[in-house]
Design an enzyme around this catalytic site. Structure first.
Site, short mmCIF file in Angstrom:
data_model
loop_
_atom_site.label_atom_id
_atom_site.label_comp_id
_atom_site.label_asym_id
_atom_site.label_seq_id
_atom_site.Cartn_x
_atom_site.Cartn_y
_atom_site.Cartn_z
N THR A 257 0.91 -1.26 -0.08
CA THR A 257 0.10 0.04 0.17
C THR A 257 0.84 1.10 -0.19
O THR A 257 0.40 2.22 -0.72
CB THR A 257 -0.89 -0.04 1.18
OG1 THR A 257 -0.36 -0.16 2.50
CG2 THR A 257 -2.10 -0.86 0.78
N CYS B 235 3.09 -1.69 8.53
CA CYS B 235 4.09 -3.06 8.07
C CYS B 235 5.43 -2.39 7.76
O CYS B 235 6.65 -3.24 8.39
CB CYS B 235 3.83 -3.35 6.69
SG CYS B 235 2.83 -4.73 6.67
N ASP C 15 2.00 -7.80 -7.85
CA ASP C 15 2.33 -6.50 -8.27
C ASP C 15 4.10 -6.87 -8.75
O ASP C 15 4.47 -5.80 -8.98
CB ASP C 15 2.48 -5.43 -7.30
CG ASP C 15 2.69 -5.91 -6.02
OD1 ASP C 15 3.87 -6.67 -5.84
OD2 ASP C 15 2.30 -5.25 -4.92
N GLN D 257 0.40 -13.09 -1.97
CA GLN D 257 -0.96 -13.15 -2.70
C GLN D 257 -0.71 -11.88 -3.88
O GLN D 257 -1.59 -11.84 -4.72
CB GLN D 257 -1.85 -12.75 -1.83
CG GLN D 257 -2.13 -14.00 -0.49
CD GLN D 257 -3.06 -13.62 0.49
OE1 GLN D 257 -4.34 -13.78 0.40
NE2 GLN D 257 -2.34 -12.91 1.35
N ASN D 258 0.36 -11.30 -3.82
CA ASN D 258 0.44 -10.06 -4.55
C ASN D 258 0.79 -10.42 -6.06
O ASN D 258 1.49 -11.40 -6.25
CB ASN D 258 1.31 -8.85 -4.08
CG ASN D 258 0.89 -8.73 -2.63
OD1 ASN D 258 -0.38 -9.08 -2.17
ND2 ASN D 258 1.61 -7.99 -1.97
N HIS E 286 -1.20 -16.38 -5.93
CA HIS E 286 -2.21 -15.69 -6.95
C HIS E 286 -2.03 -15.60 -8.42
O HIS E 286 -2.56 -14.71 -8.81
CB HIS E 286 -3.16 -14.63 -6.21
CG HIS E 286 -3.70 -15.22 -5.05
ND1 HIS E 286 -4.43 -14.07 -4.01
CD2 HIS E 286 -3.97 -16.40 -4.51
CE1 HIS E 286 -4.86 -14.96 -2.98
NE2 HIS E 286 -4.67 -16.30 -3.29
N PRO F 230 -3.58 0.20 -3.81
CA PRO F 230 -4.39 -0.02 -2.72
C PRO F 230 -4.53 -1.58 -2.33
O PRO F 230 -4.30 -2.36 -3.12
CB PRO F 230 -5.70 0.41 -3.29
CG PRO F 230 -5.57 0.21 -4.89
CD PRO F 230 -4.14 0.35 -5.01
N ASP F 231 -4.88 -1.87 -1.23
CA ASP F 231 -5.33 -3.14 -0.79
C ASP F 231 -6.68 -3.27 -0.97
O ASP F 231 -7.40 -2.62 -1.72
CB ASP F 231 -4.99 -3.43 0.89
CG ASP F 231 -5.81 -2.67 1.72
OD1 ASP F 231 -6.80 -2.16 1.43
OD2 ASP F 231 -5.60 -2.88 2.72
N PHE F 232 -7.28 -4.59 -0.41
CA PHE F 232 -8.70 -5.01 -1.00
C PHE F 232 -9.69 -4.65 -0.01
O PHE F 232 -10.60 -3.89 -0.35
CB PHE F 232 -8.63 -6.35 -1.32
CG PHE F 232 -7.81 -6.84 -2.47
CD1 PHE F 232 -8.25 -6.87 -3.74
CD2 PHE F 232 -6.54 -7.11 -2.27
CE1 PHE F 232 -7.45 -7.19 -4.70
CE2 PHE F 232 -5.71 -7.60 -3.02
CZ PHE F 232 -6.11 -7.60 -4.50
N ARG F 233 -9.31 -4.75 1.29
CA ARG F 233 -10.51 -4.83 2.16
C ARG F 233 -10.55 -3.64 3.30
O ARG F 233 -11.54 -3.43 4.06
CB ARG F 233 -10.71 -6.16 3.08
CG ARG F 233 -11.06 -7.32 2.08
CD ARG F 233 -11.11 -8.76 2.52
NE ARG F 233 -11.31 -9.57 1.63
CZ ARG F 233 -10.72 -10.01 0.69
NH1 ARG F 233 -9.27 -9.90 0.58
NH2 ARG F 233 -10.91 -10.91 -0.30
P1 OAD Z 1 -6.78 -7.41 2.13
O1 OAD Z 1 -7.23 -6.11 1.63
O2 OAD Z 1 -7.83 -8.21 2.54
O3 OAD Z 1 -5.90 -7.18 3.64
C1 OAD Z 1 -4.86 -6.13 3.60
C2 OAD Z 1 -4.42 -6.40 5.21
O4 OAD Z 1 -3.27 -5.46 5.24
C3 OAD Z 1 -5.36 -5.80 6.09
O5 OAD Z 1 -5.55 -6.63 7.37
C4 OAD Z 1 -5.19 -3.99 6.33
O6 OAD Z 1 -5.50 -3.83 7.80
C5 OAD Z 1 -3.31 -4.22 6.24
N1 OAD Z 1 -2.95 -3.19 5.77
C6 OAD Z 1 -3.11 -2.59 4.90
N2 OAD Z 1 -2.07 -1.59 4.60
C7 OAD Z 1 -1.29 -1.67 5.65
C8 OAD Z 1 0.17 -1.14 6.06
N3 OAD Z 1 0.65 -0.13 5.20
N4 OAD Z 1 0.64 -1.50 7.18
C9 OAD Z 1 0.20 -2.82 7.71
N5 OAD Z 1 -1.03 -3.36 7.54
C10 OAD Z 1 -1.65 -2.82 6.32
O7 OAD Z 1 -5.58 -7.87 1.24
P2 OAD Z 1 -5.05 -9.40 1.05
O8 OAD Z 1 -5.05 -10.14 2.30
O9 OAD Z 1 -3.78 -9.51 0.30
O10 OAD Z 1 -7.16 -12.27 -4.50
O11 OAD Z 1 -6.42 -10.13 0.18
C11 OAD Z 1 -6.31 -11.41 -0.12
C12 OAD Z 1 -6.66 -11.68 -1.46
O12 OAD Z 1 -8.10 -11.07 -1.70
C13 OAD Z 1 -6.03 -10.95 -2.77
O13 OAD Z 1 -4.83 -11.64 -3.00
C14 OAD Z 1 -6.99 -10.79 -3.91
C15 OAD Z 1 -8.25 -10.28 -2.94
O14 OAD Z 1 -9.36 -10.82 -3.40
C16 OAD Z 1 -7.78 -12.36 -5.54
O15 OAD Z 1 -7.99 -11.46 -6.02
C17 OAD Z 1 -7.86 -13.69 -5.78
#
Ligand code: OAD
Ligand code: ZN
Length: 315
Positions: free
Chosen positions: A54, A289, A135, A132-133, A152, A59-62
């Site tokens: 991030t 992180c 990138d 899982q990334n 992934h 961006p992350d996903f959730r």
């Molecule tokens: P998520 O978006 O589900 O989770 C990201 C996690 O990282 C969350 O717990 C955030 O709080 C945390 N986070 C974000 N930025 C951070 C930072 N700078 N420092 C510390 N923590 C941080 O993403 P993933 O777990 O990677 O799959 O999602 C898993 C899979 O769901 C992805 O690979 C993708 C998605 O659907 C597919 O598309 C098949």
């Protein structure tokens, strides 16, 4: 709740882990650092998710608000994950390709979290990095391909969904950047980058290496993932029963409900036992992180090595 748990545990001998030898002298970040410094920890596995990228601007996903799944209104999807759903894609590939153009790998730089993983490799401690990334930032940070499992998938190759003809990254990238849907030159089928969509199997290499790596693991470090997507999330359960697990993340993730953890003590546990009274091996370094990784490098006495790697990005 805790009292009830403790009472049940003592009366029923549930969740007793007496048979499992302790590896960490104390179940803290310091305990993990001392364990790594002791020389007994030779094989570290790292597991990562979108949170390690991030700060690179991806961006992350959730994460509510900034996560990708909160920002897909313009695509009119029936549900956010549809953008990576293989059945949805077959009928409506456009949203995925528009997003792919926006997030195309290659224009971003590794973060301190990536450099920390590289440092573990340089120190001869990294058995494997499971990500899982998509990138590719771990490659940009100089991790050799054999050390990385892209669970992934990847954009490096693509296939026709119909006849399986393989297409190069360059060809598909060109199609994506001129806003056309990549279509097979042989059979007019849809061509999809080999990133894993929901309802698709993970790469064979993931399952092969998982089986040989995890029994050897001395320390699992989990970074920047919500541990919600299977089968990746369950990797945390594949390490030996006494193997310490360090979560470096903004929030607790992958934890089991303390009551469930207690009951599972009988049958082997699932998930991190961060909140369990029986916890003898799981540690959370909560917060950003990158900050967590820089701190870990400092605690381990690797500050200068880390600085040198970080300088690579700034050049
Ligand atoms: P998520 O978006 O589900 O989770 C990201 C996690 O990282 C969350 O717990 C955030 O709080 C945390 N986070 C974000 N930025 C951070 C930072 N700078 N420092 C510390 N923590 C941080 O993403 P993933 O777990 O990677 O799959 O999602 C898993 C899979 O769901 C992805 O690979 C993708 C998605 O659907 C597919 O598309 C098949
Ligand atoms: Zn085809």
């Amino acid at each position: 709740m805790n009292m009830l748990q403790n009472f049940l545990m003592s009366k029923l001998h549930l969740g007793s882990q007496e048979e499992v030898p302790k590896v960490l002298e104390e179940v803290t970040v310091e305990g993990v650092v001392n364990y790594i410094k002791s020389g007994k920890c030779k094989n570290i596995i790292t597991m990562a998710g979108a949170g390690i990228s991030t700060s690179a601007g991806i961006p992350d996903f959730r994460t509510p608000g900034t996560g990708l799944y909160s920002n897909l209104e313009k695509y009119n999807l029936p549900f956010p994950e549809a953008i990576f759903d293989i059945e949805y894609f077959r009928n409506n590939p456009k949203p995925f390709f528009v997003l792919a153009k926006e997030l195309y790998p290659g224009t971003f730089a590794p973060t301190p979290s990536h450099w920390f993983i590289r440092l573990l490799h340089d120190k001869g401690l990294l058995l494997r990095h499971y990500t899982q990334n998509i990138d590719t930032l771990e490659h940009v940070a100089g991790l050799p391909a054999d050390k990385v499992v892209e669970a992934h998938g990847t954009f490096r190759t693509s296939h026709c969904l119909n006849c399986r003809k393989e297409y190069s990254q360059e060809w598909v990238k060109e199609e994506i950047f001129k806003d056309s849907i990549p279509t097979c030159t042989e059979c007019s089928g849809l061509v999809k980058p080999d990133i894993i969509f929901f309802r698709e199997s993970l790469p064979v290499r993931f399952f092969q290496l998982m089986q040989s790596d995890f029994p050897k693991c001395d320390l699992l470090i989990i970074l920047g993932t919500s541990l919600t997507v299977q089968p990746f999330a369950s990797l945390v359960d594949n390490v030996p029963a006494m193997c310490p697990r360090l979560l470096i993340n903004r929030e607790k993730a992958g934890t089991v409900d303390p009551m469930m953890a207690m009951l599972q003590g009988m049958f082997g546990s699932a998930g991190l036992a961060l909140d369990s009274p029986n916890n003898i091996r799981d540690v959370a370094l909560l917060g950003d992180c990158d900050e967590g990784c820089v701190k870990m490098a400092e605690f381990l006495g690797w500050k200068d090595d880390m600085q040198a790697l970080l300088a690579t990005t700034k050049k």
